[in-house]
Design an enzyme around this catalytic site. Structure first.
Site, PDB file in Angstrom:
ATOM      1  N   GLY B 168       0.825  -1.207   0.000  1.00 20.59           N
ATOM      2  CA  GLY B 168       0.000   0.000   0.000  1.00 20.59           C
ATOM      3  C   GLY B 168       0.861   1.259   0.000  1.00 20.59           C
ATOM      4  N   HIS B 169       1.887   1.260   0.800  1.00 19.05           N
ATOM      5  CA  HIS B 169       2.815   2.403   0.921  1.00 19.05           C
ATOM      6  C   HIS B 169       3.477   2.694  -0.429  1.00 19.05           C
ATOM      7  CE1 HIS B 169       5.913   4.956   2.649  1.00 19.05           C
ATOM      8  NE2 HIS B 169       6.875   4.097   2.383  1.00 19.05           N
TER       9      HIS B 169
END
Lengths: 295, 213
Positions: B168-169
């Site tokens: 996600g990052h």
């Protein structure tokens, strides 16, 4: 390389779509029967095991009991455990001697826990074997085993345990400990035959007043390919903490069971989410028409 | 990029820590996956094969922990959750659509980034503790087998959660253009800062003009 095997029915960390060679499936399920009631504690089995497997453990020290060495080690795959039990019912002191070692579970916790493909296998005859060249030394088999059997060697960081002399059995011989036992307390054959013989022994023991006599073949691990005849089968923990109802821990089942598909789904969902989001929303850029005069 | 007209968002020491963590985490995560998914077992070749990967994995994990401790000391003060962060979560839908909501008044890090910060710091601590419990041959012999079983499960679970967060990052850094610059060169444009982190922009420009006068 290890010997060619075409009869592997379970292989650690292996996708079911790509199983090991298992064409030779018409094999008899074997078992070693250890009749604790006729064992005299001579330790010939320990010696035979070292001899056949070319193991030489360090000479231990006397620490007040007959056990030597103190515990199973990477070089001691079988160990006589001596326990003194004061039977309050009969008022007699009983010397309970159990030959400890791998139980060769039908549902092996070590194999279930092992993360390295092919480092632990189960043959069609039921023997659970460590394939040392694949072993990575992570010790997960130790955590997986309900009997606390595997030991990791400091020499090579690999796990070792009783092989049930799979090399001897493969060529039609009985395990070394069976061959050497002077009282016939250790027997080897098909599991069916061993259970049949064990039941005869149990009947005899019951006739002699051992009401709790029975066969130790715990169902929690699918039965074992090493079975005991115990005079107190109702209290197996008397025999150096032999577990009453051994099972593979839920933590192992969780990690090797439901966590994997859940994690796979989460990875796919996250990656798909990112793809759908980027294609749908588009990149976050700064507005072009209002060009930044400052920077 | 013209550094004079850009704003320093991430200092060199934090940037280099970040990229060393990236390198180590990549190797650790891939070897971890090699033992988690049997079909991905080949990934352990990135660390020199099964045995060597098993030996190196925990040491690299400790390196990650050490750099994250440094980053924690440098960044924790910017990541303390505030009451205003609730607004960001309330507007999460708009944020994800890329609409800029003025009243959010995002500071140096938005609420999602703060949450990620604490999740990473929490998970790396869990991974370190559970990792020590299961680390052979050095530490595992000191712990009971039932505890090691729990350690194995927790380590796998925390590892998976960490990888999901990092995916996600990485995606969010890729989605918001200009973000990767803030971690590679360390600088962002004034416009980027005004758009994505208006309160931080005001603070940093106010400080700078104070110094200049």
């Amino acid at each position: 390389m290890s010997m060619q095997s075409q009869d592997i029915i379970k292989r650690s960390a292996t996708n079911e779509l790509t199983p090991a060679a298992q064409v030779r499936d018409k094999k008899v399920q074997v078992a070693k029967l250890i009749d604790v009631t006729t064992c005299i504690g001579c330790k010939a089995c320990q010696v035979a095991c070292s001899e056949w497997n070319d193991l030489r453990d360090e000479v231990g020290e006397n620490f007040g009991v007959y056990d030597n060495p103190r515990d199973l080690t990477p070089d001691t795959w079988t160990l006589m455990r001596f326990d003194e039990y004061e039977n309050t019912e009969s008022g007699k002191l009983e010397w309970l001697i159990r030959k400890d070692g791998c139980m060769h579970c039908d549902e092996p916790g070590c194999l279930t826990a092992c993360p390295q493909p092919g480092a632990i296998v189960q043959y069609a005859n039921g023997i659970v074997d460590f394939i040392s060249e694949e072993c990575i030394g992570c010790g997960y088999c130790i955590a997986g085993c309900p009997f606390d059997v595997p030991r990791i060697s400091q020499k090579d960081n690999k796990a070792y345990k009783c092989t049930l002399c799979s090399d001897r059995v493969a060529v039609g011989q009985e395990p070394a400990c069976v061959k050497t036992c002077p009282t016939g307390a250790i027997r080897f054959g098909s599991k069916e035959d061993m259970l049949h013989y064990g039941e005869e022994r149990v009947e005899e023991l019951k006739g002699r007043g051992f009401a709790g006599a029975g066969i130790y073949d715990p169902a929690g691990v699918g039965g074992t390919h090493v079975v005991y005849v115990l005079q107190h089968a109702d209290k197996p923990e008397l025999y150096h903490k032999l577990p009453t109802d051994p099972r593979i821990s839920n933590a192992i089942y969780g990690w090797k069971g439901w966590l994997k598909p859940v994690a796979a789904l989460a990875f796919f969902a996250t990656l798909a989410g990112a793809l759908f989001h980027y294609v749908g929303v588009g990149p976050q850029t700064l507005d072009d028409e209002d060009t930044d005069k400052e920077g | 990029m013209n550094k004079r007209n850009s704003l320093l968002r991430t200092p060199y020491s934090v940037r280099i820590s970040h990229w060393l963590v990236v390198l180590c985490f990549f190797l650790v995560a891939m070897s971890g996956l090699s033992w988690f998914f049997p079909s991905l077992n080949w990934l352990n070749n990135l660390l020199g094969g099964p045995q060597l990967a098993r030996i190196l994995h925990p040491f690299l994990g400790v390196v990650i922990f050490a750099f994250l401790v440094f980053m924690f000391l440098r960044l924790a003060k910017y990541n303390i959750l505030e009451a205003e962060d609730r607004k960001w979560f309330g507007n999460l839908g708009k944020v994800l659509k890329g609409e800029h909501v003025e009243e959010l008044e995002t500071g140096k890090y938005n609420a999602g980034q703060k949450l990620l910060f604490w999740a990473i710091m929490g998970l790396i601590s869990v991974l370190l503790i559970s990792g020590i419990v299961i680390w052979r041959p050095y530490f595992a012999p000191f712990f009971s087998i039932p505890l090691i079983r729990i350690g194995l499960f927790v380590h796998a679970l925390a590892g998976v959660l960490m990888m999901l967060l990092i995916i996600g990052h990485i995606y969010l850094a890729f989605w918001v253009k200009g973000s990767i610059d803030s971690m590679s060169t360390g600088y962002v444009s004034r416009k980027w800062a005004r758009t994505h982190h208006p309160r931080w922009y005001r603070q940093i420009t106010a400080n700078r003009s104070e110094k200049e006068h």
